[in-house]
Write a protein that holds these residues in place. Structure first.
Motif, PDB file in Angstrom:
ATOM      1  N   ASP A 141      44.025  32.864  45.197  1.00 45.37           N
ATOM      2  CA  ASP A 141      43.655  32.345  43.879  1.00 45.37           C
ATOM      3  C   ASP A 141      44.853  32.017  42.987  1.00 45.37           C
ATOM      4  O   ASP A 141      44.674  31.638  41.828  1.00 45.37           O
ATOM      5  N   GLN A 149      46.878  33.803  41.397  1.00 47.47           N
ATOM      6  CA  GLN A 149      47.093  34.628  40.194  1.00 47.47           C
ATOM      7  C   GLN A 149      48.527  35.136  40.168  1.00 47.47           C
ATOM      8  O   GLN A 149      49.080  35.401  39.118  1.00 47.47           O
ATOM      9  N   ASP A 208      47.586  36.299  47.325  1.00 44.15           N
ATOM     10  CA  ASP A 208      46.163  35.968  47.236  1.00 44.15           C
ATOM     11  C   ASP A 208      45.977  34.461  47.137  1.00 44.15           C
ATOM     12  O   ASP A 208      46.855  33.755  46.649  1.00 44.15           O
ATOM     13  N   ARG A 253      51.054  37.905  35.591  1.00 44.20           N
ATOM     14  CA  ARG A 253      49.872  37.564  36.374  1.00 44.20           C
ATOM     15  C   ARG A 253      49.013  36.585  35.600  1.00 44.20           C
ATOM     16  O   ARG A 253      48.721  36.784  34.428  1.00 44.20           O
ATOM     17  N   ARG A 261      42.861  33.283  37.547  1.00 47.80           N
ATOM     18  CA  ARG A 261      42.446  32.610  38.756  1.00 47.80           C
ATOM     19  C   ARG A 261      42.427  31.102  38.519  1.00 47.80           C
ATOM     20  O   ARG A 261      41.900  30.682  37.500  1.00 47.80           O
TER      21      ARG A 261
HETATM   22 MG    MG Z   1      42.599  37.422  42.217  1.00 49.36          MG
END
Ligand code: MG
Ligand code: UDP
Length: 318
Positions: free
Chosen positions: A104, A106, A102, A204, A207
């Motif tokens: 972002d 993360q 992704d 994780r 963001r």
């Molecule tokens: Mg995300």
């Protein structure tokens, strides 16, 4: 040396694009220096019909780093799963191995190296799996976990706590491209490919900037799509309920007839109660039965590959 493509779907990600590009270029440089990937490896940003400056920023990054940053611009917003597929299928012809992540950040970019090591150790798919969800809100955490449980109950095989951060070899993407279905649920499809797989574990993060592009509405849609694209179990459940009601009807018949003969009933009650149970059960049974055929048609129209050959041994081998 294997050429790596990092595929990044982006929807309204102007806040994070430069940060993501810099971090991922850092990963590429590091892996190139360690001679784990070819020096023309690249990032492929897929712009999923963003309404903000995302595509302009991708173009800018490409101008500044013509080899390392490439882009695909989709004509409109098609959603994460399709955007990712577009990226993977484009990258397939330009690289030997892909990693999807992704925008972002993360997911931990540091484990990409571990993914590559596992790829070199002979795995065709390496799943990125979250260790825990400390940074997610309580709401996101419980809904997401409920999601995996529900999928499991419905008989959809997925890797627990794995989203779409994964490495795929060229031949895994090629096999994936044989799945022509339009209702995509990538996480459910990967286990169907069947090559050797492994997992890497990471924490994780939050963001880096911007807001989640996956509100509850989209998450529910993804969950429903996942179940309805992979399993005809809900239909089978209707059939089961129908059978159960017919069974109850037999019990109700015994009870109603008993009451009738012992004379404790208003006239008409016995026949009414019996028809309610019997007709209700019969209707569900019939719907469930028709559903079974529709379920089969559904599975047929997907035209999924029926098998995937991993290796053939013949005397023509060199
Ligand atoms: Mg995300
Ligand atoms: N995304 C996309 N199209 C969409 C929605 C999201 O390409 O319609 C991308 C988004 O840019 C991000 C990834 O999918 O790279 C995951 O989205 P997000 O991080 O917002 O989801 P969350 O992590 O909150 O579940």
């Amino acid at each position: 040396m294997d050429k790596l493509a990092i595929v990044v779907p982006c929807y309204n990600e102007e806040e994070v694009l430069k940060i993501a590009s810099e971090a991922l270029r850092g990963v590429l440089d590091d892996l190139i220096k360690k001679e784990k990937i070819a020096d023309d490896s690249f990032i492929l940003f897929v712009n999923d019909g963003s309404k903000d400056r995302t595509w302009a920023l991708i173009e800018e990054e490409h101008r500044a780093h013509p080899v390392q940053v490439c882009g695909v611009n989709l004509a409109g917003n098609v959603g994460h799963q399709f955007a990712l597929t577009a990226g993977l299928l484009t990258a397939k012809d330009m690289s030997d191995v892909t990693v999807s992540i992704d925008a972002d950040l993360q997911d931990d970019v540091a484990v990409i190296e571990e993914m590559i090591d596992k790829f070199h150790a002979g795995n065709d798919i390496v799943y990125g799996v979250r260790k825990e969800r400390k940074t997610d809100t309580f709401f996101k955490r419980t809904t997401a976990q409920g999601f995996y449980k529900l999928m499991d109950m419905m008989g959809v095989k997925t890797v627990y706590n794995h989203a779409d951060f994964r490495l795929m070899s060229k031949r895994a993407v090629e096999q994936f491209s044989q799945y022509k279905e339009t209702n995509l649920f990538l996480r459910g499809m990967m286990p169907l490919i069947g090559y050797q797989t492994d997992c890497v574990y990471y924490d994780r993060k939050e963001r880096v900037a911007g807001e989640s592009k996956y509100p509850l509405k989209k998450m529910l849609a993804l969950a429903f799509n996942g179940i309805s694209s992979f399993s005809v179990k809900p239909i089978t459940m209707i059939l089961g309920v129908g059978m159960f009601i017919i069974f109850c009807c037999v019990l109700a018949a015994v009870y109603a007839l008993f009451s009738y003969f012992t004379g404790h009933v208003v006239p008409g009650w016995t026949s009414t109660i019996l028809s309610i149970w019997f007709l209700g059960g019969l209707q569900l049974l019939a719907i469930g039965l028709v559903g079974q055929y529709i379920g089969k048609i559904y599975i047929e129209v997907k035209q999924r590959p029926r098998y995937n050959i991993e290796k053939v041994l013949t005397d023509k081998d060199e």
